[in-house]
Scaffold this motif. Structure first.
Motif, PDB file in Angstrom:
ATOM      1  N   TYR A  57     -53.408  -5.665  39.008  1.00  0.00           N
ATOM      2  CA  TYR A  57     -54.049  -5.229  37.776  1.00  0.00           C
ATOM      3  C   TYR A  57     -54.074  -6.381  36.786  1.00  0.00           C
ATOM      4  CZ  TYR A  57     -49.089  -4.571  37.409  1.00  0.00           C
ATOM      5  OH  TYR A  57     -47.737  -4.780  37.496  1.00  0.00           O
ATOM      6  N   TYR A  58     -55.039  -6.329  35.915  1.00  0.00           N
ATOM      7  CA  TYR A  58     -55.082  -7.271  34.798  1.00  0.00           C
ATOM      8  C   TYR A  58     -54.167  -6.740  33.693  1.00  0.00           C
ATOM      9  CZ  TYR A  58     -59.090  -9.533  36.955  1.00  0.00           C
ATOM     10  OH  TYR A  58     -59.900 -10.208  37.810  1.00  0.00           O
ATOM     11  N   TYR A  59     -53.414  -7.645  33.065  1.00  0.00           N
ATOM     12  CA  TYR A  59     -52.487  -7.205  32.028  1.00  0.00           C
ATOM     13  C   TYR A  59     -53.190  -6.503  30.874  1.00  0.00           C
ATOM     14  CZ  TYR A  59     -48.335  -9.369  34.013  1.00  0.00           C
ATOM     15  OH  TYR A  59     -47.263  -9.684  34.797  1.00  0.00           O
ATOM     16  N   PHE A  60     -54.373  -6.972  30.478  1.00  0.00           N
ATOM     17  CA  PHE A  60     -55.039  -6.326  29.350  1.00  0.00           C
ATOM     18  C   PHE A  60     -55.310  -4.858  29.645  1.00  0.00           C
ATOM     19  CE2 PHE A  60     -58.658  -7.695  31.903  1.00  0.00           C
ATOM     20  CZ  PHE A  60     -59.486  -6.590  31.847  1.00  0.00           C
ATOM     21  N   LEU A  74     -38.255  -3.481  24.634  1.00  0.00           N
ATOM     22  CA  LEU A  74     -38.715  -4.500  25.573  1.00  0.00           C
ATOM     23  C   LEU A  74     -38.166  -4.162  26.955  1.00  0.00           C
ATOM     24  CD1 LEU A  74     -38.039  -7.686  23.411  1.00  0.00           C
ATOM     25  CD2 LEU A  74     -40.141  -6.368  23.606  1.00  0.00           C
ATOM     26  N   VAL A  75     -39.053  -4.083  27.926  1.00  0.00           N
ATOM     27  CA  VAL A  75     -38.660  -3.725  29.290  1.00  0.00           C
ATOM     28  C   VAL A  75     -39.251  -4.762  30.247  1.00  0.00           C
ATOM     29  CG1 VAL A  75     -38.889  -1.997  31.115  1.00  0.00           C
ATOM     30  CG2 VAL A  75     -38.581  -1.275  28.740  1.00  0.00           C
ATOM     31  N   ASP A 104     -47.935  -4.391  24.087  1.00  0.00           N
ATOM     32  CA  ASP A 104     -48.223  -5.792  24.389  1.00  0.00           C
ATOM     33  C   ASP A 104     -47.450  -6.181  25.644  1.00  0.00           C
ATOM     34  OD1 ASP A 104     -49.248  -8.337  24.158  1.00  0.00           O
ATOM     35  OD2 ASP A 104     -48.188  -8.835  22.316  1.00  0.00           O
ATOM     36  N   ILE A 105     -47.757  -7.346  26.165  1.00  0.00           N
ATOM     37  CA  ILE A 105     -47.014  -7.915  27.294  1.00  0.00           C
ATOM     38  C   ILE A 105     -46.694  -9.351  26.930  1.00  0.00           C
ATOM     39  CG2 ILE A 105     -47.059  -8.498  29.746  1.00  0.00           C
ATOM     40  CD1 ILE A 105     -49.069  -6.182  30.069  1.00  0.00           C
ATOM     41  N   LEU A 106     -45.397  -9.687  26.975  1.00  0.00           N
ATOM     42  CA  LEU A 106     -44.949 -11.022  26.598  1.00  0.00           C
ATOM     43  C   LEU A 106     -44.662 -11.859  27.835  1.00  0.00           C
ATOM     44  CD1 LEU A 106     -42.365 -10.018  23.854  1.00  0.00           C
ATOM     45  CD2 LEU A 106     -44.769 -10.648  23.535  1.00  0.00           C
ATOM     46  N   ASP A 107     -45.015 -13.125  27.753  1.00  0.00           N
ATOM     47  CA  ASP A 107     -44.664 -14.077  28.812  1.00  0.00           C
ATOM     48  C   ASP A 107     -43.267 -14.592  28.471  1.00  0.00           C
ATOM     49  OD1 ASP A 107     -44.322 -16.097  30.595  1.00  0.00           O
ATOM     50  OD2 ASP A 107     -46.108 -17.223  30.002  1.00  0.00           O
ATOM     51  N   ALA A 108     -42.278 -14.130  29.229  1.00  0.00           N
ATOM     52  CA  ALA A 108     -40.894 -14.492  28.943  1.00  0.00           C
ATOM     53  C   ALA A 108     -40.361 -15.516  29.932  1.00  0.00           C
ATOM     54  CB  ALA A 108     -40.018 -13.241  28.945  1.00  0.00           C
ATOM     55  N   GLY A 109     -41.243 -16.263  30.537  1.00  0.00           N
ATOM     56  CA  GLY A 109     -40.794 -17.294  31.462  1.00  0.00           C
ATOM     57  C   GLY A 109     -40.648 -16.761  32.867  1.00  0.00           C
ATOM     58  N   GLN A 129     -40.049 -13.828  34.012  1.00  0.00           N
ATOM     59  CA  GLN A 129     -40.799 -12.595  34.257  1.00  0.00           C
ATOM     60  C   GLN A 129     -41.397 -12.109  32.957  1.00  0.00           C
ATOM     61  OE1 GLN A 129     -37.326 -10.444  35.703  1.00  0.00           O
ATOM     62  NE2 GLN A 129     -37.859  -8.848  34.256  1.00  0.00           N
ATOM     63  N   ASP A 130     -42.432 -11.329  33.073  1.00  0.00           N
ATOM     64  CA  ASP A 130     -43.102 -10.808  31.894  1.00  0.00           C
ATOM     65  C   ASP A 130     -42.373  -9.568  31.392  1.00  0.00           C
ATOM     66  OD1 ASP A 130     -45.004 -12.814  31.995  1.00  0.00           O
ATOM     67  OD2 ASP A 130     -46.168 -11.708  33.467  1.00  0.00           O
ATOM     68  N   VAL A 131     -42.580  -9.268  30.118  1.00  0.00           N
ATOM     69  CA  VAL A 131     -41.865  -8.176  29.474  1.00  0.00           C
ATOM     70  C   VAL A 131     -42.881  -7.248  28.809  1.00  0.00           C
ATOM     71  CG1 VAL A 131     -40.226  -7.594  27.642  1.00  0.00           C
ATOM     72  CG2 VAL A 131     -39.840  -9.608  29.076  1.00  0.00           C
ATOM     73  N   LEU A 132     -42.729  -5.944  29.071  1.00  0.00           N
ATOM     74  CA  LEU A 132     -43.549  -4.941  28.399  1.00  0.00           C
ATOM     75  C   LEU A 132     -42.990  -4.695  27.007  1.00  0.00           C
ATOM     76  CD1 LEU A 132     -43.830  -2.243  31.214  1.00  0.00           C
ATOM     77  CD2 LEU A 132     -45.644  -3.787  30.449  1.00  0.00           C
ATOM     78  N   VAL A 133     -43.849  -4.668  26.008  1.00  0.00           N
ATOM     79  CA  VAL A 133     -43.469  -4.245  24.661  1.00  0.00           C
ATOM     80  C   VAL A 133     -43.934  -2.805  24.548  1.00  0.00           C
ATOM     81  CG1 VAL A 133     -43.740  -4.618  22.194  1.00  0.00           C
ATOM     82  CG2 VAL A 133     -43.755  -6.578  23.768  1.00  0.00           C
ATOM     83  N   ILE A 134     -42.967  -1.895  24.454  1.00  0.00           N
ATOM     84  CA  ILE A 134     -43.276  -0.467  24.443  1.00  0.00           C
ATOM     85  C   ILE A 134     -43.051   0.078  23.043  1.00  0.00           C
ATOM     86  CG2 ILE A 134     -42.639   1.779  25.392  1.00  0.00           C
ATOM     87  CD1 ILE A 134     -41.705   0.216  27.917  1.00  0.00           C
ATOM     88  N   ARG A 135     -44.112   0.634  22.476  1.00  0.00           N
ATOM     89  CA  ARG A 135     -44.024   1.285  21.163  1.00  0.00           C
ATOM     90  C   ARG A 135     -43.663   2.733  21.417  1.00  0.00           C
ATOM     91  NH1 ARG A 135     -49.114   0.916  19.359  1.00  0.00           N
ATOM     92  NH2 ARG A 135     -48.783  -1.257  18.912  1.00  0.00           N
TER      93      ARG A 135
END
Length: 162
Positions: free
Chosen positions: A89-92, A137-138, A111-116, A118-124
């Motif tokens: 899937y595309y992150y967007f 952050l997950v 949002d999705i953060l590039d944390a090096g 592995q990527d991190v989901l920003v969950i509101r």
């Protein structure tokens, strides 16, 4: 028309209008890109140099013209993106999806953060209590996080949403 950011132009490369591209490798599959403030440009050539992609755009034939594009955002139309294999899937496409823990909706992807590593989901968070509405952050890490068509399912890890 829906545009999605796929990267930025870096430094000019050589004298013929090449630009280093910093972003998603999906650019290699596109015939055109939308350049911030300059509109649509055809991709005339694209090749790797020392681990980076160099892009040549229509109408950008000199180093001076390329310098004017340094740092600008590059977008693609969603309909122009190549299809992905099943399970990819595309992150967007994940932004705005509901997030479930043990079958209960706890929030949505903001949002999705590039944390090096592995990527991190920003969950509101969603809920009536302020605590439930907090941002969490997950790590986007299988098998603890599973992406499905209806949303994202996170294994109930103690302390993660307490």
């Amino acid at each position: 028309m829906r545009l999605v950011e796929i990267g930025r132009f870096g430094a000019p490369y050589a004298l013929q209008g090449g630009l280093k591209f910093r972003g998603e490798p999906v650019v290699a599959h596109l015939e055109r890109v939308y350049v911030e403030g300059h509109g649509w440009r055809a991709v005339e050539d694209l090749y790797p140099v020392a681990g980076e992609l160099v892009v040549h755009l229509a109408g950008v034939a000199t180093r001076e013209l390329a310098e004017a594009l340094v740092g600008l955002r590059v977008y693609a139309e969603v309909a122009d993106l190549p299809p992905l294999e099943e399970g990819q899937y595309y992150y967007f496409a994940l932004i705005g999806l509901p997030v479930y823990v043990a079958g209960r909706q706890v929030g949505e992807v903001a949002d999705i953060l590039d944390a090096g590593a592995q990527d991190v989901l920003v969950i509101r968070g969603v809920g009536e209590r302020l605590r439930d509405q907090a941002e969490r952050l997950v790590p986007l890490q299988a098998p603890y996080v599973r992406v499905a068509e209806e949303g994202i399912h996170v294994e109930p890890i103690p302390g993660l949403f307490d």
